[in-house]
Design an enzyme around this catalytic site. Structure first.
Site, PDB file in Angstrom:
ATOM      1  N   ASP A 525       0.928  -1.294  -0.073  1.00 46.22           N
ATOM      2  CA  ASP A 525       0.178   0.050  -0.041  1.00 46.22           C
ATOM      3  C   ASP A 525       1.005   1.272  -0.032  1.00 46.22           C
ATOM      4  O   ASP A 525       0.942   1.941  -0.870  1.00 46.22           O
ATOM      5  CB  ASP A 525      -1.075   0.029   1.269  1.00 46.22           C
ATOM      6  N   GLU A 759      -2.816  -8.152  12.584  1.00 49.46           N
ATOM      7  CA  GLU A 759      -2.335  -7.766  11.470  1.00 49.46           C
ATOM      8  C   GLU A 759      -1.081  -7.432  11.206  1.00 49.46           C
ATOM      9  O   GLU A 759      -0.176  -7.707  10.129  1.00 49.46           O
ATOM     10  CB  GLU A 759      -3.437  -6.782  10.750  1.00 49.46           C
TER      11      GLU A 759
HETATM   12  C1  6A9 Z   1     -10.821  -1.865   3.652  1.00 50.82           C
HETATM   13  C2  6A9 Z   1     -12.640  -1.664   5.478  1.00 50.82           C
HETATM   14  C3  6A9 Z   1     -15.128  -2.471   7.836  1.00 50.82           C
HETATM   15  C4  6A9 Z   1      -4.280  -4.479   3.345  1.00 50.82           C
HETATM   16  O1  6A9 Z   1      -5.131  -8.394   3.994  1.00 50.82           O
HETATM   17  C5  6A9 Z   1      -5.771  -7.832   2.942  1.00 50.82           C
HETATM   18  C6  6A9 Z   1      -4.772  -6.632   2.483  1.00 50.82           C
HETATM   19  C7  6A9 Z   1      -3.480  -7.001   2.057  1.00 50.82           C
HETATM   20  O2  6A9 Z   1      -3.768  -7.670   0.836  1.00 50.82           O
HETATM   21  C8  6A9 Z   1      -2.670  -5.957   1.783  1.00 50.82           C
HETATM   22  O3  6A9 Z   1      -1.442  -6.251   1.615  1.00 50.82           O
HETATM   23  N1  6A9 Z   1      -5.187  -5.656   3.649  1.00 50.82           N
HETATM   24  C9  6A9 Z   1      -2.745  -4.984   2.962  1.00 50.82           C
HETATM   25  O4  6A9 Z   1      -1.756  -3.789   2.757  1.00 50.82           O
HETATM   26  C10 6A9 Z   1      -6.201  -5.105   4.109  1.00 50.82           C
HETATM   27  C11 6A9 Z   1      -7.186  -4.513   3.074  1.00 50.82           C
HETATM   28  C12 6A9 Z   1      -8.480  -4.183   3.481  1.00 50.82           C
HETATM   29  C13 6A9 Z   1      -9.091  -3.222   2.283  1.00 50.82           C
HETATM   30  C14 6A9 Z   1     -10.589  -3.134   2.797  1.00 50.82           C
HETATM   31  C15 6A9 Z   1     -12.383  -2.095   3.900  1.00 50.82           C
HETATM   32  C16 6A9 Z   1     -13.630  -2.514   5.899  1.00 50.82           C
HETATM   33  O5  6A9 Z   1     -14.261  -1.834   6.928  1.00 50.82           O
END
Ligand code: 6A9
Length: 789
Positions: A525, A759
């Site tokens: 990100d 996380e």
């Molecule tokens: C947000 C919010 C209730 C971000 O683990 C999943 C991803 C990874 O692939 C990525 O590398 N996460 C990491 O930088 C989380 C992404 C969540 C996005 C959606 C929605 C919901 O609110």
């Protein structure tokens, strides 16, 4: 005419499926072909629930609330961080037959167990057992309502059967995939002793327009007019499901005659004081020669057998007892694995997708996805690059489940070779995602980590030059045409400005509003990249992913006797250390780096700006942070030191005798740079953007905190360099021990202290942060404990 035709042809390409036969036959997840995997805890987004691997499954679930706890109604159903549960998660789950989950709510603990039993032609039976206990002795044991529910989803029907007075004793139903079935709600007992228990009963029989509405329907039907009247104890009003009032919105839709097809929804509420135990039985009518009911002692015995088998397989697979871990550490490790398996979901539906040829998002072809999820509370859905990491762990436990996930993901590919990064497939999933994240764009990639999982499948054969077994070969054969197109898609659409270079597409466009425009597609990100996105950019992490991918493509092609020279050539070039150095080694910075139009002299400044309508936080003139650029950007290496700089090492592209390794190991071990007592931080402490916000609303994410997936790759790489001849063998071996211990101890300590796996972890305190539970790639701790890479 030709132009219009071309335009509409191009516009449709994004939603055109890949032409090769699907890896999974239409009925491969059905009860005839995979009866043992038909039912499962495939609803990771709820605290406890089951469904079948079919498009419109009848679902079962549990909601609960504490009575007499004050004015608030604390109805629990979908996993929400806001519920503030002390902890919840699977302690044991074998991915197939059974699971044991512990949920610690305010002052009571629920244990939710399920066991399946095969028989008949429709996926067999299962039984749930819920056990409730108060957490510490208190004069008044809590009174709790459990609400068991069954909901059809646009097909199938349910009939409730009321016994004495108001108690819903059972329910019969039928659906296309399940045929006829019966669900029995047994009376609660006081615990293992099975003495009778005072309980109040309520039920609701209604219809629902969709599964994402179940919580609201129950909430809307609650009434406080019921009297809880135990033989010994005071008489009190309690809250329970009552007659159903349509939701306001649903009512309007109905009046306008546009409601979706409504489906049966039945809730059985039992209200009683802890401690108690209660069982729910699902019985398939096609299971005719059932020896006995899977309840009471029979169930206890079955659970014991499953637990025993789980423990044995766990030790056989990971050997943690042999390695001298304590029982508490082993329990933690089992919970991590179990949450990965118990977090697997079966989703069905379509993404909203867009290409540059579409004015509006289109609906992607409908399809199923069987996948693990990163986090049951915050993002209970499939993420492409997360899944590659998940499968590293899952493949050690269950190769079949691994193949099924891979197959589902690759069946999602379109004719272009693109797989949407984030899989938001149904209304239930969409109800949890802010609108700006829903649409998936076909320029956008995500690291092809599925190749890491594929590597696991073929590693033995490729290395030893022996033939793969028949199953693996047949599987790879079906995968192959899709893999080819997938690889080609990366190789062409993400190609960089000079030969053998690569560039992530889809960086943030509105550069003035961010300290450093994000690159969501890379998975990292807000990790700092070139300050001014341009076509001149090249990204070292993507280069390394492509080196890995081309190598696996060559191996798979070889195994199948398909032409492999092109892949091999690509692999050789991309992993040629001199090519890599020419493109990405900065002699000045002494590190591997991205290259692009970049300046280090940027800062966020408060300014009055005009924010046009349609944008978030639209106002005429508003003070907000805007980026000011103090020195003009120029083409150069990007001076960030962190995870991205490590990729040639992380993916083991560097030769063991590469002098660059010395710099990498030194930077890693430097606590002013990447080293912490808890793992490697994502960005050097000395980096100008270390722990800097990207906008006033956007806290640092990959700019300092410790992430377990990358730390896993680092530990794995150290293990490799420690076991390969070269000048850095000893140094690697020492770092390996240290880093591995730091990570495992911290994740374990945080779990014991907070009840969760997280996380990411704070680089100065080690504290877990971000979403939780996060038993996606953070569960890779299990492999680090077992030293299996
Ligand atoms: C947000 C919010 C209730 C971000 O683990 C999943 C991803 C990874 O692939 C990525 O590398 N996460 C990491 O930088 C989380 C992404 C969540 C996005 C959606 C929605 C919901 O609110």
């Amino acid at each position: 005419f030709y132009a219009i035709y071309m335009r509409s042809y191009m516009a449709r390409r994004i939603i055109t499926p890949h032409p090769s036969p699907k890896i999974l036959d239409g009925n491969s997840t059905g009860p005839a072909v995979s009866p043992h995997l038909f039912w499962g805890s495939y609803r990771p987004q709820v605290y406890f629930g089951m469904k079948t691997r079919s498009p419109k499954s009848v679902v079962t679930g549990l909601m609960w609330m504490r009575q007499f706890g004050g004015m608030d109604v604390n109805l629990r159903h979908t996993c929400e961080q806001g519920d503030g549960l002390l902890s919840y998660g699977w302690l044991m789950h074998d991915g197939v037959n059974f699971g044991i989950q512990e949920i610690r709510d305010t002052d009571f603990t629920l244990t939710t167990e399920f066991v399946k039993r095969q028989g008949g032609e429709q996926g067999g039976d299962w039984t749930w057992r819920i056990t409730a206990k108060q957490q510490s002795p208190a004069p008044q044991a809590p009174v709790i309502s459990l609400m068991f529910y069954v909901a059809a989803d646009s097909q199938g029907s349910l009939q409730a059967h009321i016994e004495e007075r108001n108690r819903l004793g059972s329910l019969t139903g039928s659906s296309e995939e399940l045929g006829q079935f019966k669900i029995t709600f047994r009376k609660p007992s006081a615990g293992e002793s099975s003495t009778a228990k005072y309980a109040s009963y309520n039920h609701l029989k209604t219809v629902s327009p969709g599964l994402e509405k179940l919580t609201d329907i129950v909430k809307n039907s609650l009434s406080g007019r019921f009297v809880y009247n135990p033989p010994s104890g005071e008489k009190r009003y309690y809250i329970a499901v009552d007659t159903y009032k349509p939701l306001p919105q649903q009512h309007q839709q109905q009046q306008r005659g546009e409601s979706r097809k409504e489906s049966d929804f039945v809730v059985h509420q039992v209200t009683m004081q802890t401690p108690f135990q209660i069982e729910v039985l699902f019985e398939s009518a096609s299971f005719r020669d059932r020896p006995n009911q899977l309840a009471a002692e029979v169930l206890t015995e079955e659970l014991e057998k499953r637990k025993y088998a789980f423990d044995a397989k766990f030790e056989e697979t990971f050997g943690l007892h042999r390695k001298g871990y304590t029982p508490a550490q082993i329990k933690f490790s089992k919970a991590a694995l179990s949450n990965m398996l118990g977090g697997m979901g079966y989703f069905y539906g379509q993404s909203a997708v867009q290409s540059k040829y579409n004015e509006y998002p289109l609906a992607y072809p409908e399809g199923p996805l069987f996948t693990a999820v990163p986090s049951r509370s915050f993002f209970p859905r499939g993420f492409l690059w997360d899944e590659g990491f998940h499968l590293l762990l899952i493949s050690k436990w269950d190769p079949q489940i691994t193949r099924e996930s891979l197959a589902h993901w690759l069946d999602m590919i379109n004719v272009e070779g693109w797989i949407p990064r984030e899989q938001i497939l149904d209304d239930e999933a969409r109800s949890k995602v802010p609108v700006e994240f829903i649409v998936q764009r076909n320029e956008n990639a995500n690291p092809p980590t599925l190749f890491l999982a594929l590597q696991k499948l073929i590693v033995g054969f490729a290395a030893k030059g022996v033939a793969a077994d028949k199953d693996t070969k047949a599987f790879l054969r079906r995968l192959f045409p899709r893999l080819q197109t997938w690889f080609e898609w990366y190789n062409t659409t993400q190609a960089g400005p000079v030969p053998n270079s690569y560039r992530w597409r889809g960086r943030d466009k509105d550069t003035n509003l961010f300290l450093n425009p994000k690159t969501l597609t890379s998975g990292l990100d807000d990790y700092p990249r070139a300050s001014h996105p341009s076509q001149d950019e090249r990204h070292v992490d993507l280069h390394c992913w492509m080196a890995l991918a081309s190598g696996i493509m060559a191996d798979v092609a070889k195994l199948l006797g398909e032409p492999h020279h092109e892949y091999e050539k690509t692999h050789q070039i991309l992993s040629d250390n001199s090519v890599l150095e020419e493109l990405h080694w900065s002699e000045q910075l002494k590190t591997f780096a991205d290259y692009g139009n970049h300046t280090q002299s940027v800062a966020l400044q408060r300014e009055k700006v005009y924010v046009p309508p349609g944008q978030p936080r639209h106002q005429f003139l508003t003070a907000r942070l805007v980026r000011s650029v103090r020195k003009a950007p120029k083409l150069q290496y990007v001076n960030s030191l962190g995870y991205v700089s490590l990729f040639p090492f992380l993916l083991q592209i560097l030769q063991p005798d590469s002098p660059k390794l010395e710099h990498i190991l030194k930077d890693m071990r430097d606590d002013q740079k990447l080293w912490t007592q808890y793992g490697l931080r994502s960005l050097s402490k000395s980096d100008p953007l270390f722990m800097k916000r990207n906008t006033e609303h956007d806290a640092p994410y990959w700019r300092g905190p410790i992430w377990i997936n990358i730390n896993y790759l680092a530990v794995r790489a150290l293990h490799y360099y420690a076991n390969t001849e070269g000048p850095y063998k000893e140094k690697s071996a020492a770092l390996y021990q240290e880093l591995r211990t730091n990570i495992i101890e911290n994740v374990y300590r945080q779990y014991m202290e907070t009840g969760y796996i997280w996380e990411q972890y704070n680089d100065s305190t080690g504290r877990g942060q971000g979403s939780h539970p996060f038993t996606g790639w953070s569960a890779l701790c299990v492999l680090m404990m077992a030293e299996q890479y």
